[in-house]
Design a protein around this motif. Structure first.
Motif, PDB file in Angstrom:
ATOM      1  N   ASP A  77     -28.419 -25.669  37.833  1.00 44.85           N
ATOM      2  CA  ASP A  77     -29.062 -25.368  36.463  1.00 44.85           C
ATOM      3  C   ASP A  77     -28.560 -24.116  35.928  1.00 44.85           C
ATOM      4  O   ASP A  77     -29.181 -22.967  35.487  1.00 44.85           O
ATOM      5  CB  ASP A  77     -30.537 -25.189  36.737  1.00 44.85           C
ATOM      6  CG  ASP A  77     -31.501 -25.375  35.639  1.00 44.85           C
ATOM      7  OD1 ASP A  77     -30.759 -26.206  34.542  1.00 44.85           O
ATOM      8  OD2 ASP A  77     -32.622 -24.902  35.100  1.00 44.85           O
ATOM      9  N   GLU A 110     -35.221 -31.965  36.057  1.00 46.21           N
ATOM     10  CA  GLU A 110     -33.736 -32.276  36.383  1.00 46.21           C
ATOM     11  C   GLU A 110     -32.889 -30.967  36.137  1.00 46.21           C
ATOM     12  O   GLU A 110     -33.157 -30.110  35.498  1.00 46.21           O
ATOM     13  CB  GLU A 110     -33.448 -33.066  35.014  1.00 46.21           C
ATOM     14  CG  GLU A 110     -34.122 -34.506  35.037  1.00 46.21           C
ATOM     15  CD  GLU A 110     -33.709 -35.583  33.962  1.00 46.21           C
ATOM     16  OE1 GLU A 110     -33.068 -35.026  33.023  1.00 46.21           O
ATOM     17  OE2 GLU A 110     -34.316 -36.565  34.125  1.00 46.21           O
ATOM     18  N   GLU A 131     -28.741 -29.266  36.321  1.00 38.95           N
ATOM     19  CA  GLU A 131     -27.481 -29.638  36.218  1.00 38.95           C
ATOM     20  C   GLU A 131     -26.743 -29.054  37.396  1.00 38.95           C
ATOM     21  O   GLU A 131     -27.004 -27.793  37.694  1.00 38.95           O
ATOM     22  CB  GLU A 131     -26.879 -29.122  35.136  1.00 38.95           C
ATOM     23  CG  GLU A 131     -26.998 -29.755  33.690  1.00 38.95           C
ATOM     24  CD  GLU A 131     -27.082 -31.411  33.752  1.00 38.95           C
ATOM     25  OE1 GLU A 131     -25.821 -31.934  33.998  1.00 38.95           O
ATOM     26  OE2 GLU A 131     -28.200 -32.109  33.628  1.00 38.95           O
ATOM     27  N   ARG A 145     -19.769 -32.129  36.323  1.00 37.62           N
ATOM     28  CA  ARG A 145     -21.242 -31.971  36.277  1.00 37.62           C
ATOM     29  C   ARG A 145     -22.064 -33.235  36.491  1.00 37.62           C
ATOM     30  O   ARG A 145     -21.819 -34.209  36.129  1.00 37.62           O
ATOM     31  CB  ARG A 145     -21.405 -31.465  34.834  1.00 37.62           C
ATOM     32  CG  ARG A 145     -22.861 -30.838  34.617  1.00 37.62           C
ATOM     33  CD  ARG A 145     -22.804 -30.032  33.383  1.00 37.62           C
ATOM     34  NE  ARG A 145     -22.606 -30.687  32.457  1.00 37.62           N
ATOM     35  CZ  ARG A 145     -23.051 -31.272  31.555  1.00 37.62           C
ATOM     36  NH1 ARG A 145     -24.382 -31.532  31.629  1.00 37.62           N
ATOM     37  NH2 ARG A 145     -22.259 -31.889  30.633  1.00 37.62           N
ATOM     38  N   THR A 197     -26.236 -34.446  37.461  1.00 41.82           N
ATOM     39  CA  THR A 197     -27.775 -34.172  37.349  1.00 41.82           C
ATOM     40  C   THR A 197     -28.430 -34.425  38.831  1.00 41.82           C
ATOM     41  O   THR A 197     -28.295 -35.365  39.351  1.00 41.82           O
ATOM     42  CB  THR A 197     -28.370 -35.113  36.286  1.00 41.82           C
ATOM     43  OG1 THR A 197     -27.877 -34.520  35.136  1.00 41.82           O
ATOM     44  CG2 THR A 197     -30.075 -34.477  36.046  1.00 41.82           C
TER      45      THR A 197
END
Length: 138
Positions: free
Chosen positions: A68, A104, A106, A132, A134
């Motif tokens: 994140d 969620e 990243e 990247r 999730t």
């Protein structure tokens, strides 16, 4: 400066850094992309494989893990500082804690060669970012 990360090296033609779930470390001609989505429980220890390579003259690689877009400990350390062997790929397992709150997030790794040198004509190679993906915490 002493490396804080044990390195394993393989004959994989690759340049950059990649995180994925391909847990078998071996000499191979492929580096696989991560899944688009990876599921985890809150506070679960998540295990991934990294492959890192691409700096011709640097003897060192430093990489960070962002969850994140916040730096996250890798195996209990704030970063991985490890050896580079040009034309060989540094591979290994990393572990990190999934966030406590469902949602969620990243996930991405950032990597730099020549991490503790001022940039000049000899060491101005680009920094790398992994693909990247999730992390879904539920």
């Amino acid at each position: 400066m002493k490396h804080n990360w044990q390195a394993e090296f393989y004959e994989i033609p690759f340049s950059g850094i990649m995180l994925n779930r391909d847990m078998e470390l071996k000499d191979d001609n492929e580096v696989y992309f991560p899944p688009d989505v990876l599921d985890a429980a809150p506070d679960e220890t998540v295990t991934l494989v990294y492959r890192a390579s691409g700096y011709e003259d640097s003897s060192d690689i430093l990489f960070l893990l962002l969850v994140d877009w916040k730096q996250t400990d890798i195996n209990g350390k704030p970063y991985a500082f490890t050896e580079n062997q040009h034309q060989r790929t540094n591979c290994g397992l990393i572990e990190f804690k999934a966030p406590q709150n469902p949602g969620e997030y990243e996930v991405i790794a950032l990597m730099s060669g020549y991490p503790f040198e001022l940039r000049n004509e000899r060491n101005c190679a680009l920094n790398f970012a992994s693909v990247r993906f999730t992390l879904v915490v539920e």
